[in-house]
Design a protein around this motif. Structure first.
Motif, PDB file in Angstrom:
ATOM      1  N   THR A 108       0.839  -1.198   0.000  1.00 50.43           N
ATOM      2  CA  THR A 108       0.000   0.000   0.000  1.00 50.43           C
ATOM      3  C   THR A 108       0.875   1.249   0.000  1.00 50.43           C
ATOM      4  OG1 THR A 108      -0.139   0.016   2.421  1.00 50.43           O
ATOM      5  CG2 THR A 108      -1.891  -1.153   1.230  1.00 50.43           C
ATOM      6  N   ASN A 109       0.266   2.354  -0.411  1.00 51.25           N
ATOM      7  CA  ASN A 109       0.975   3.629  -0.389  1.00 51.25           C
ATOM      8  C   ASN A 109       0.781   4.305   0.963  1.00 51.25           C
ATOM      9  OD1 ASN A 109      -1.614   4.768  -0.456  1.00 51.25           O
ATOM     10  ND2 ASN A 109      -1.517   5.259  -2.629  1.00 51.25           N
ATOM     11  N   THR A 110       1.264   5.524   1.091  1.00 49.12           N
ATOM     12  CA  THR A 110       1.164   6.262   2.348  1.00 49.12           C
ATOM     13  C   THR A 110      -0.279   6.467   2.789  1.00 49.12           C
ATOM     14  OG1 THR A 110       3.162   7.440   1.695  1.00 49.12           O
ATOM     15  CG2 THR A 110       1.945   8.377   3.521  1.00 49.12           C
ATOM     16  N   LEU A 111      -1.201   6.522   1.814  1.00 45.78           N
ATOM     17  CA  LEU A 111      -2.614   6.716   2.131  1.00 45.78           C
ATOM     18  C   LEU A 111      -3.307   5.421   2.541  1.00 45.78           C
ATOM     19  CD1 LEU A 111      -3.577   9.081  -0.838  1.00 45.78           C
ATOM     20  CD2 LEU A 111      -2.891   9.731   1.484  1.00 45.78           C
ATOM     21  N   GLY A 112      -2.574   4.312   2.455  1.00 55.23           N
ATOM     22  CA  GLY A 112      -3.151   3.016   2.805  1.00 55.23           C
ATOM     23  C   GLY A 112      -3.900   2.362   1.660  1.00 55.23           C
ATOM     24  N   LEU A 113      -3.692   2.852   0.445  1.00 48.92           N
ATOM     25  CA  LEU A 113      -4.377   2.302  -0.729  1.00 48.92           C
ATOM     26  C   LEU A 113      -3.429   1.376  -1.492  1.00 48.92           C
ATOM     27  CD1 LEU A 113      -6.039   5.621  -1.961  1.00 48.92           C
ATOM     28  CD2 LEU A 113      -7.128   3.767  -0.666  1.00 48.92           C
ATOM     29  N   PRO A 114      -3.966   0.308  -2.075  1.00 54.40           N
ATOM     30  CA  PRO A 114      -3.105  -0.620  -2.817  1.00 54.40           C
ATOM     31  C   PRO A 114      -2.447   0.064  -4.011  1.00 54.40           C
ATOM     32  CG  PRO A 114      -5.426  -1.183  -3.115  1.00 54.40           C
ATOM     33  CD  PRO A 114      -5.366  -0.078  -2.112  1.00 54.40           C
ATOM     34  N   ILE A 115      -1.144  -0.119  -4.140  1.00 55.37           N
ATOM     35  CA  ILE A 115      -0.347   0.620  -5.128  1.00 55.37           C
ATOM     36  C   ILE A 115      -0.798   0.343  -6.559  1.00 55.37           C
ATOM     37  CG2 ILE A 115       1.979   0.857  -6.098  1.00 55.37           C
ATOM     38  CD1 ILE A 115       3.015   0.519  -3.186  1.00 55.37           C
ATOM     39  N   VAL A 143     -17.414   7.975 -17.503  1.00 53.63           N
ATOM     40  CA  VAL A 143     -16.040   7.913 -16.989  1.00 53.63           C
ATOM     41  C   VAL A 143     -16.057   8.006 -15.461  1.00 53.63           C
ATOM     42  CG1 VAL A 143     -13.750   9.005 -17.015  1.00 53.63           C
ATOM     43  CG2 VAL A 143     -15.124   8.929 -19.122  1.00 53.63           C
ATOM     44  N   GLU A 144     -16.857   8.907 -14.931  1.00 57.69           N
ATOM     45  CA  GLU A 144     -16.925   9.100 -13.481  1.00 57.69           C
ATOM     46  C   GLU A 144     -17.462   7.851 -12.775  1.00 57.69           C
ATOM     47  OE1 GLU A 144     -17.560  13.882 -13.929  1.00 57.69           O
ATOM     48  OE2 GLU A 144     -19.315  12.600 -13.624  1.00 57.69           O
ATOM     49  N   ARG A 145     -18.425   7.186 -13.372  1.00 57.42           N
ATOM     50  CA  ARG A 145     -18.953   5.967 -12.753  1.00 57.42           C
ATOM     51  C   ARG A 145     -17.916   4.839 -12.779  1.00 57.42           C
ATOM     52  NH1 ARG A 145     -24.394   7.664 -14.994  1.00 57.42           N
ATOM     53  NH2 ARG A 145     -25.489   8.338 -13.116  1.00 57.42           N
ATOM     54  N   GLU A 146     -17.127   4.777 -13.840  1.00 57.02           N
ATOM     55  CA  GLU A 146     -16.033   3.795 -13.885  1.00 57.02           C
ATOM     56  C   GLU A 146     -15.049   4.067 -12.745  1.00 57.02           C
ATOM     57  OE1 GLU A 146     -14.234   4.119 -17.767  1.00 57.02           O
ATOM     58  OE2 GLU A 146     -16.087   3.515 -18.786  1.00 57.02           O
ATOM     59  N   ILE A 147     -14.721   5.331 -12.562  1.00 56.67           N
ATOM     60  CA  ILE A 147     -13.794   5.712 -11.494  1.00 56.67           C
ATOM     61  C   ILE A 147     -14.413   5.432 -10.132  1.00 56.67           C
ATOM     62  CG2 ILE A 147     -12.638   7.684 -10.378  1.00 56.67           C
ATOM     63  CD1 ILE A 147     -12.283   8.832 -13.255  1.00 56.67           C
ATOM     64  N   LEU A 148     -15.681   5.740  -9.968  1.00 48.79           N
ATOM     65  CA  LEU A 148     -16.374   5.502  -8.701  1.00 48.79           C
ATOM     66  C   LEU A 148     -16.330   4.020  -8.338  1.00 48.79           C
ATOM     67  CD1 LEU A 148     -18.124   6.701  -6.390  1.00 48.79           C
ATOM     68  CD2 LEU A 148     -20.115   6.189  -7.814  1.00 48.79           C
ATOM     69  N   ASN A 149     -16.594   3.160  -9.310  1.00 44.55           N
ATOM     70  CA  ASN A 149     -16.547   1.719  -9.044  1.00 44.55           C
ATOM     71  C   ASN A 149     -15.143   1.269  -8.661  1.00 44.55           C
ATOM     72  OD1 ASN A 149     -19.285   1.275  -9.507  1.00 44.55           O
ATOM     73  ND2 ASN A 149     -18.983   0.972 -11.690  1.00 44.55           N
ATOM     74  N   ALA A 150     -14.132   1.767  -9.378  1.00 47.64           N
ATOM     75  CA  ALA A 150     -12.746   1.382  -9.090  1.00 47.64           C
ATOM     76  C   ALA A 150     -12.294   1.912  -7.734  1.00 47.64           C
ATOM     77  CB  ALA A 150     -11.826   1.890 -10.198  1.00 47.64           C
ATOM     78  N   SER A 151     -12.655   3.146  -7.425  1.00 48.26           N
ATOM     79  CA  SER A 151     -12.229   3.717  -6.140  1.00 48.26           C
ATOM     80  C   SER A 151     -12.971   3.072  -4.977  1.00 48.26           C
ATOM     81  CB  SER A 151     -12.392   5.238  -6.137  1.00 48.26           C
ATOM     82  OG  SER A 151     -13.737   5.618  -6.307  1.00 48.26           O
ATOM     83  N   ASP A 152     -14.205   2.704  -5.199  1.00 49.23           N
ATOM     84  CA  ASP A 152     -14.972   2.015  -4.158  1.00 49.23           C
ATOM     85  C   ASP A 152     -14.347   0.657  -3.834  1.00 49.23           C
ATOM     86  OD1 ASP A 152     -17.275   1.801  -2.378  1.00 49.23           O
ATOM     87  OD2 ASP A 152     -18.002   0.276  -3.787  1.00 49.23           O
ATOM     88  N   ALA A 153     -13.868  -0.021  -4.876  1.00 46.45           N
ATOM     89  CA  ALA A 153     -13.286  -1.354  -4.697  1.00 46.45           C
ATOM     90  C   ALA A 153     -12.025  -1.334  -3.826  1.00 46.45           C
ATOM     91  CB  ALA A 153     -12.967  -1.975  -6.055  1.00 46.45           C
ATOM     92  N   ILE A 154     -11.347  -0.191  -3.751  1.00 41.65           N
ATOM     93  CA  ILE A 154     -10.121  -0.115  -2.926  1.00 41.65           C
ATOM     94  C   ILE A 154     -10.300   0.806  -1.711  1.00 41.65           C
ATOM     95  CG2 ILE A 154      -8.602  -0.714  -4.844  1.00 41.65           C
ATOM     96  CD1 ILE A 154      -7.770   2.280  -4.960  1.00 41.65           C
ATOM     97  N   ASP A 213     -11.155   3.923  -1.497  1.00 45.49           N
ATOM     98  CA  ASP A 213     -10.599   5.266  -1.685  1.00 45.49           C
ATOM     99  C   ASP A 213     -11.735   6.279  -1.528  1.00 45.49           C
ATOM    100  OD1 ASP A 213      -9.568   7.665  -2.545  1.00 45.49           O
ATOM    101  OD2 ASP A 213      -8.923   6.931  -4.506  1.00 45.49           O
ATOM    102  N   GLU A 214     -11.998   6.637  -0.288  1.00 42.68           N
ATOM    103  CA  GLU A 214     -13.126   7.519   0.016  1.00 42.68           C
ATOM    104  C   GLU A 214     -12.946   8.913  -0.570  1.00 42.68           C
ATOM    105  OE1 GLU A 214     -16.718   8.829   0.983  1.00 42.68           O
ATOM    106  OE2 GLU A 214     -16.057   6.752   1.066  1.00 42.68           O
ATOM    107  N   GLY A 215     -11.714   9.404  -0.661  1.00 41.01           N
ATOM    108  CA  GLY A 215     -11.485  10.732  -1.230  1.00 41.01           C
ATOM    109  C   GLY A 215     -11.945  10.819  -2.668  1.00 41.01           C
ATOM    110  N   THR A 216     -11.580   9.830  -3.479  1.00 42.53           N
ATOM    111  CA  THR A 216     -12.018   9.816  -4.875  1.00 42.53           C
ATOM    112  C   THR A 216     -13.501   9.511  -4.965  1.00 42.53           C
ATOM    113  OG1 THR A 216      -9.797   9.120  -5.563  1.00 42.53           O
ATOM    114  CG2 THR A 216     -11.570   8.805  -7.150  1.00 42.53           C
ATOM    115  N   ASN A 217     -13.987   8.583  -4.122  1.00 47.33           N
ATOM    116  CA  ASN A 217     -15.421   8.267  -4.105  1.00 47.33           C
ATOM    117  C   ASN A 217     -16.263   9.517  -3.884  1.00 47.33           C
ATOM    118  OD1 ASN A 217     -15.285   5.513  -4.457  1.00 47.33           O
ATOM    119  ND2 ASN A 217     -15.580   5.009  -2.307  1.00 47.33           N
ATOM    120  N   SER A 218     -15.894  10.267  -2.873  1.00 47.92           N
ATOM    121  CA  SER A 218     -16.658  11.458  -2.511  1.00 47.92           C
ATOM    122  C   SER A 218     -16.677  12.471  -3.657  1.00 47.92           C
ATOM    123  CB  SER A 218     -16.045  12.079  -1.253  1.00 47.92           C
ATOM    124  OG  SER A 218     -16.700  13.282  -0.924  1.00 47.92           O
TER     125      SER A 218
END
Length: 159
Positions: free
Chosen positions: A3-10, A117-128, A130-135
């Protein structure tokens, strides 16, 4: 899993950065389309649409900055050249559009494509988790869905 410094998988975060850069590129094209619509609109609805397109491009400028800053927050580098934007663009490019209905239709189509595009990103960020990107994506989606509804109402079309 590393994981990176934010705790998200690299690995997943690197893909998310690519997706955010695609969104950034598309927003840059959307922004430029709106500038062109703002400058070139003609007809009896000029005053209303001229102001509306300005409101939309100002909003998109803020979102462009937010997306770039999110890319940086995740450890990436935001795309920043016109060639990169065009290479990653999925939106129709509007050129010399001056008619009200054609202009509004371009905005509706652009927002619809941005939502994909945003929904694709939302699904990907939700899977890891990543609340910052989700929000951010949730906020963008909510605003753009409302804008589409309003523009469709202006066009006297159903959602």
């Amino acid at each position: 899993m590393k994981t990176n410094t934010l705790g998200l998988p690299i690995k997943e975060t690197e893909k998310l950065i690519e997706d955010l850069n695609t969104l950034l590129s598309n927003f840059q094209v959307y922004y430029q389309n709106l500038r062109g619509l703002h400058w070139n609109i003609r007809g009896k609805r000029f005053f209303d649409l001229h102001l509306k397109f300005e409101e939309l491009y100002n909003d998109s400028q803020v979102k462009i900055d937010m997306i770039a800053e999110r890319v940086l927050t995740l450890g990436g580098t935001p795309l920043h050249t016109f060639s990169d934007y065009l290479e990653h663009n999925r939106l129709k490019i509007g050129k010399n559009i001056s008619k009200d209905v054609e202009a509004v239709q371009l905005v509706i189509e652009s927002l619809t494509d941005l939502l994909k595009v945003e929904r694709e990103i939302l699904n990907a960020s939700d899977a890891i988790d990543d609340e910052g990107t989700n929000s951010m994506m949730s906020d963008f989606i909510k605003e753009q869905e409302k804008t589409i509804w309003m523009l469709k109402a202006w066009m006297e079309e159903e959602i």
